[in-house]
Design an enzyme around this catalytic site. Structure first.
Site, PDB file in Angstrom:
ATOM      1  N   ASP A 189      -1.726-155.683 -36.820  1.00 34.15           N
ATOM      2  CA  ASP A 189      -0.128-156.305 -37.156  1.00 34.15           C
ATOM      3  C   ASP A 189       0.079-157.646 -37.316  1.00 34.15           C
ATOM      4  OD1 ASP A 189       2.621-156.726 -37.005  1.00 34.15           O
ATOM      5  OD2 ASP A 189       3.029-155.183 -35.593  1.00 34.15           O
ATOM      6  N   HIS A 194       5.040-162.783 -34.703  1.00 39.02           N
ATOM      7  CA  HIS A 194       4.318-162.974 -33.491  1.00 39.02           C
ATOM      8  C   HIS A 194       3.408-164.093 -33.207  1.00 39.02           C
ATOM      9  CE1 HIS A 194       6.481-159.127 -33.059  1.00 39.02           C
ATOM     10  NE2 HIS A 194       5.674-158.592 -34.104  1.00 39.02           N
ATOM     11  N   ILE A 209       7.577-163.849 -30.512  1.00 38.01           N
ATOM     12  CA  ILE A 209       7.647-162.655 -29.626  1.00 38.01           C
ATOM     13  C   ILE A 209       6.354-161.909 -29.324  1.00 38.01           C
ATOM     14  CG2 ILE A 209      10.117-162.990 -29.618  1.00 38.01           C
ATOM     15  CD1 ILE A 209      10.239-160.316 -31.136  1.00 38.01           C
ATOM     16  N   GLY A 212       6.626-155.592 -30.136  1.00 35.95           N
ATOM     17  CA  GLY A 212       7.130-154.185 -29.497  1.00 35.95           C
ATOM     18  C   GLY A 212       6.178-153.289 -29.238  1.00 35.95           C
TER      19      GLY A 212
END
Length: 289
Positions: A189, A194, A209, A212
């Site tokens: 990912d 991120h 961040i 998720g």
């Protein structure tokens, strides 16, 4: 127009063949924090060189674990800027324990497109079959595309659930590393949200961040370790709604309630920000011992 639900819901998405190895499983589970208890035999089952046990959440990366390009939100009838997209929910149902190595075929479809006014919600469903022809797992996930609503579609259902009105049976804290997102992204990912501070600021966040799906995997592992003695083979389903953000280095608080013998209800929050939500509507389904 970026979204045309009539085209999206009738479109046939291409199937995909993929494979994974024990090293892919190890890297993914290291990205969730496996190995923290580095002398515990139960913990080391996640990192065995030949037959690591596989968390069901590995299903979310198995097909893309070797990718190095950022993902695209581009399907028939759907074309959205990645900076506008956040994950809505994720659920995985495993039809048998995921093997440590394998080959499979993934068939995907757009199952639902909802118009929330200020945003659009796109739900995908993926069915994965092993090389032996038997089902391996089924995934459903949704993305929330900011600013892409208003196309005249149905609003869709609300699935928010309430937590039990009692103290949790388990209350566990799990710290994350400052480099957690940089490690997790090695499982395929590569969304710059991120890893790239400028991209994150442009998307409205002060810093990159945590994925998720990384929080999703961490909470699944925490519940597996806490309630099921680290036996990932007993997890047959895991579902969560992405309710808030977690920044790398923060601590996840996981509260777990036993609903009955085969279901756990879970809430995940951020310790450092007064229990701000990370995951909501979380449930884990258990295979009998």
């Amino acid at each position: 127009m970026p979204i045309d639900p009539k085209i999206a819901l009738s479109a046939q998405l291409p199937s995909r063949e993929f494979a994974w190895t024990p090293s892919d499983v190890q890297l993914y589970q290291l990205g969730l924090g496996a190995g923290t208890r580095w002398t515990d035999p139960a913990e080391l089952r996640y990192l065995d060189d030949r037959e690591p046990q596989v968390l069901p959440t590995f299903a979310t990366v198995a097909a893309t674990v070797h990718e190095t390009e950022p993902p695209r939100v581009s399907f028939p009838g759907v074309e959205i800027d990645l900076a506008k997209v956040v994950h809505g929910h994720q659920e995985v149902e495993v039809h048998r324990p995921i093997p440590a190595a394998g080959k499979a075929t993934k068939v995907s479809r757009i199952a639902e497109v909802w118009d929330k006014g200020s945003a659009a919600v796109i739900v995908q469903e993926h069915t994965v079959t092993g090389s032996d022809g038997a089902p391996l797992w089924t995934e459903r996930s949704s993305i929330f595309a900011k600013g892409e609503g208003g196309f005249g579609g149905e609003r869709g259902p609300s699935t928010k659930s309430e937590l039990p009105d009692r103290a949790p049976d388990f209350d566990v804290t799990t710290p994350t590393l400052p480099q957690q997102a940089l490690l997790y992204r090695m499982s395929g990912d590569r969304n710059p949200l991120h890893s790239d501070p400028e991209f994150a600021r442009a998307a409205g966040f002060p810093a990159p961040i945590l994925h998720g799906l990384c929080s999703y995997g961490i909470v699944c592992k925490t519940a597996t370790d806490t309630v099921l003695d680290s036996d990932a083979g007993r997890v047959i389903g895991f579902r969560a709604r992405f309710a808030g953000v977690l920044y790398p280095g923060e601590t996840i608080r996981t509260r777990i309630w036993r609903q009955d013998d085969d279901v756990l209800t879970i809430a995940a929050t951020v310790v450092e920000r007064d229990d701000a939500p990370v995951l909501g509507d979380v449930s884990l389904r258990i295979r009998p011992a």
